[in-house]
Design a protein around this motif. Structure first.
Motif, short mmCIF file in Angstrom:
data_model
loop_
_atom_site.label_atom_id
_atom_site.label_comp_id
_atom_site.label_asym_id
_atom_site.label_seq_id
_atom_site.Cartn_x
_atom_site.Cartn_y
_atom_site.Cartn_z
N GLY A 161 0.83 -1.21 0.00
CA GLY A 161 0.00 0.00 0.00
C GLY A 161 0.86 1.25 0.00
N ASP A 162 0.22 2.39 0.19
CA ASP A 162 0.93 3.68 0.19
C ASP A 162 1.88 3.79 1.36
OD1 ASP A 162 -0.42 4.45 -2.09
OD2 ASP A 162 -2.00 5.50 -0.99
N ILE A 163 2.99 4.46 1.14
CA ILE A 163 3.96 4.75 2.19
C ILE A 163 3.74 6.19 2.66
CG2 ILE A 163 6.40 5.02 2.76
CD1 ILE A 163 7.07 2.85 0.80
N VAL A 164 3.47 6.34 3.94
CA VAL A 164 3.24 7.67 4.52
C VAL A 164 4.59 8.37 4.69
CG1 VAL A 164 2.37 8.94 6.50
CG2 VAL A 164 1.14 6.93 5.67
N VAL A 165 4.64 9.62 4.26
CA VAL A 165 5.84 10.44 4.39
C VAL A 165 5.46 11.70 5.17
CG1 VAL A 165 7.67 11.66 3.19
CG2 VAL A 165 6.69 9.59 2.19
N ASN A 166 6.25 12.03 6.18
CA ASN A 166 6.03 13.23 6.99
C ASN A 166 7.10 14.26 6.70
OD1 ASN A 166 3.70 12.38 8.53
ND2 ASN A 166 5.07 10.97 9.61
N ALA A 167 6.67 15.51 6.60
CA ALA A 167 7.60 16.62 6.36
C ALA A 167 7.63 17.51 7.59
CB ALA A 167 7.18 17.41 5.13
N LYS A 168 8.83 17.87 8.01
CA LYS A 168 9.01 18.73 9.18
C LYS A 168 9.66 20.03 8.75
CE LYS A 168 11.21 18.93 13.73
NZ LYS A 168 12.13 18.24 14.67
N ILE A 183 3.66 17.59 8.56
CA ILE A 183 2.74 17.59 7.42
C ILE A 183 2.78 16.20 6.80
CG2 ILE A 183 2.15 18.68 5.23
CD1 ILE A 183 3.69 21.15 6.19
N LYS A 184 1.62 15.60 6.64
CA LYS A 184 1.52 14.21 6.21
C LYS A 184 1.26 14.13 4.71
CE LYS A 184 -1.01 9.94 7.27
NZ LYS A 184 -2.11 9.37 8.08
N GLY A 185 2.03 13.29 4.03
CA GLY A 185 1.84 13.05 2.61
C GLY A 185 2.06 11.59 2.28
N LYS A 186 2.30 11.30 1.00
CA LYS A 186 2.52 9.93 0.58
C LYS A 186 3.57 9.88 -0.53
CE LYS A 186 -1.25 9.79 -2.82
NZ LYS A 186 -2.47 9.06 -3.26
N LEU A 187 4.28 8.76 -0.60
CA LEU A 187 5.30 8.56 -1.62
C LEU A 187 4.63 8.31 -2.97
CD1 LEU A 187 8.44 8.28 -1.90
CD2 LEU A 187 8.07 5.80 -1.78
N ILE A 188 5.07 9.04 -4.02
CA ILE A 188 4.43 8.89 -5.33
C ILE A 188 5.42 8.51 -6.43
CG2 ILE A 188 2.58 10.51 -4.81
CD1 ILE A 188 4.14 12.60 -6.46
N LYS A 222 10.05 11.09 -4.67
CA LYS A 222 9.18 12.25 -4.52
C LYS A 222 7.96 11.86 -3.72
CE LYS A 222 10.42 14.50 -8.90
NZ LYS A 222 9.90 15.00 -10.21
N ALA A 223 7.51 12.78 -2.90
CA ALA A 223 6.29 12.59 -2.11
C ALA A 223 5.35 13.75 -2.38
CB ALA A 223 6.62 12.49 -0.62
N GLU A 224 4.06 13.46 -2.32
CA GLU A 224 3.04 14.48 -2.57
C GLU A 224 2.36 14.84 -1.26
OE1 GLU A 224 -1.19 14.00 -4.46
OE2 GLU A 224 0.25 14.25 -6.10
N PHE A 225 2.13 16.16 -1.06
CA PHE A 225 1.56 16.66 0.18
C PHE A 225 0.40 17.61 -0.12
CE2 PHE A 225 5.82 15.43 1.17
CZ PHE A 225 5.78 14.96 2.47
#
Length: 389
Positions: free
Chosen positions: A227-234, A243-248, A264-267
């Motif tokens: 499934g999607d991998i959650v990516v957090n940006a600080k 800020i929560k996003g996902k790997l694209i 790249k991740a989308e937020f």
């Protein structure tokens, strides 16, 4: 005076004996599910940027936007002087009307010629001429239809709308400016022959690009199959939540110079906290250690050949235990080679050797004893000062 001197001598003797016991701070080996955190430095980039250019030569009539304005797809940006294009369109439509009339006349003439030919009143050559005129006018009619459509398109270029939603950049033109395709606009900061009226950058959603070591690629790929991998940006701003996003995106090749892979991740960016060009810290957890044995990282001791922990055994004796360190993060070490619930030394290990007797400063008994010693020391000091005075 003799009693006081004897009492002080006994205290010194007690302290000499007590020095054989080394003070330490202990902790218990605990079992947790530990998420493995990958951290990288990322750069915020727009999802897409569009440069708006003129398609015809014309004078700018109206500028409907301001620099730095947020626009939606389809919003009107510029209106160009349309008088020339309107005249050309009217001319093309008039020509089309004439061609329609000529074609209708040729069609009627062809029908008459066919009837006369069937009645043997005209020759085959006369019929062929009528057919030729009909075919010629039909082709001219199709050409004039296409010419009208071409002028409709050119007339449409006089109204320039936003192709995407986003934020506008600098605007080098004003009402009255002459714009031409493929010719640089005076005062434009873009490259020569660009003729860019304005650039629009998509802000929401927005992307962050970053790199990770190539040996992490397999872990990320395995996680993506689930499934999607959650990516957090600080952000480097106090008090701003993650800020929560996902790997694209995962690049199709590893950089051979750095041994890293681009991702790249989308937020979502409704509040516009992320801005193109910003530097942020990116964190993702593509793997979880299940039932991992953990100790504070300060407890890890490094020997000549192995890493080890001081284990507190019977009679408060410290004995070394060789372990394997799998991961260190956030002040916690994941280890192997020891059992859950084992009591280990966290602080004071540098003073220990195998078989050393320890005093755990975290035990309630020691804390009470320390408090009493502090009170006795305070009393003895003030008594001595009183006697000396």
């Amino acid at each position: 005076m003799t009693y006081i001197w004897y009492s002080q001598k006994n205290d010194v003797a007690k302290k000499t004996v007590g020095q054989k016991e080394i003070q330490i701070v202990s902790a218990i080996v605990k079992k947790y599910d530990v998420p493995i955190k990958l951290t990288a430095n990322g750069t915020v980039i727009s999802k897409q940027t569009v440069e708006v250019r003129p398609q015809i030569s014309a004078i700018v009539k109206t500028v409907h936007i301001k620099e730095g304005q947020f626009v939606h797809k389809g919003d009107k940006l510029f209106t160009l002087d349309a008088r020339t294009e309107s005249a050309n369109l009217n001319k093309a439509e008039a020509q089309l009307a004439r061609s329609n009339a000529d074609f209708a006349n040729a069609l009627r003439n062809l029908k008459r010629q066919k009837k006369l030919f069937e009645q043997k009143f005209i020759s085959q050559a006369a019929l062929d001429t009528a057919q030729k005129d009909f075919d010629s006018l039909k082709g001219k009619l199709e050409f004039d239809k296409a010419f009208v459509q071409e002028n409709h398109v050119a007339h449409g270029f006089t109204t320039i709308t936003a192709p995407i939603s986003g934020r506008t950049g600098s605007i080098p033109v004003h009402p009255g400016s002459l714009v031409q395709p493929n010719i640089a606009i005076p005062g434009s900061v873009t490259q020569p022959r660009s003729a860019v009226l304005v650039s629009i950058t998509q802000i929401n959603p927005i992307n962050i690009k970053f790199t990770l070591p190539e040996h992490k690629l397999l872990i990320i790929q395995n996680k993506l199959t689930q499934g999607d991998i959650v990516v957090n940006a600080k952000l480097d701003v106090p008090g701003v939540p993650l800020i929560k996003g996902k790997l694209i995106f995962i690049d199709n090749a590893v950089d051979t110079k750095s041994g890293s892979i681009l991702l790249k991740a989308e937020f979502p960016n409704q509040d516009k906290k992320l801005w193109p060009g910003m530097f942020v810290t990116v964190m993702l957890t593509p793997e979880i250690y299940i039932d991992a044995l953990t100790v504070p990282v300060q407890a890890i001791q490094t020997g000549p050949e192995n890493k080890f922990l001081y284990v507190i055994g019977e009679n408060n004796k410290a004995e070394p235990k060789i372990i394997t360190v799998r991961l260190v993060q956030d002040g916690v070490a994941i280890v192997e080679g020891i059992s859950e619930g084992t009591k280990v030394v966290v602080e004071g290990g540098q003073n220990l050797k195998p078989g050393s007797t320890i005093i755990d400063t975290q035990s309630p008994k020691y804390k009470d004893k320390s408090t009493n010693n502090a009170i006795n020391s305070y009393t003895d000091t003030h008594t001595s000062n009183w006697l000396l005075g």
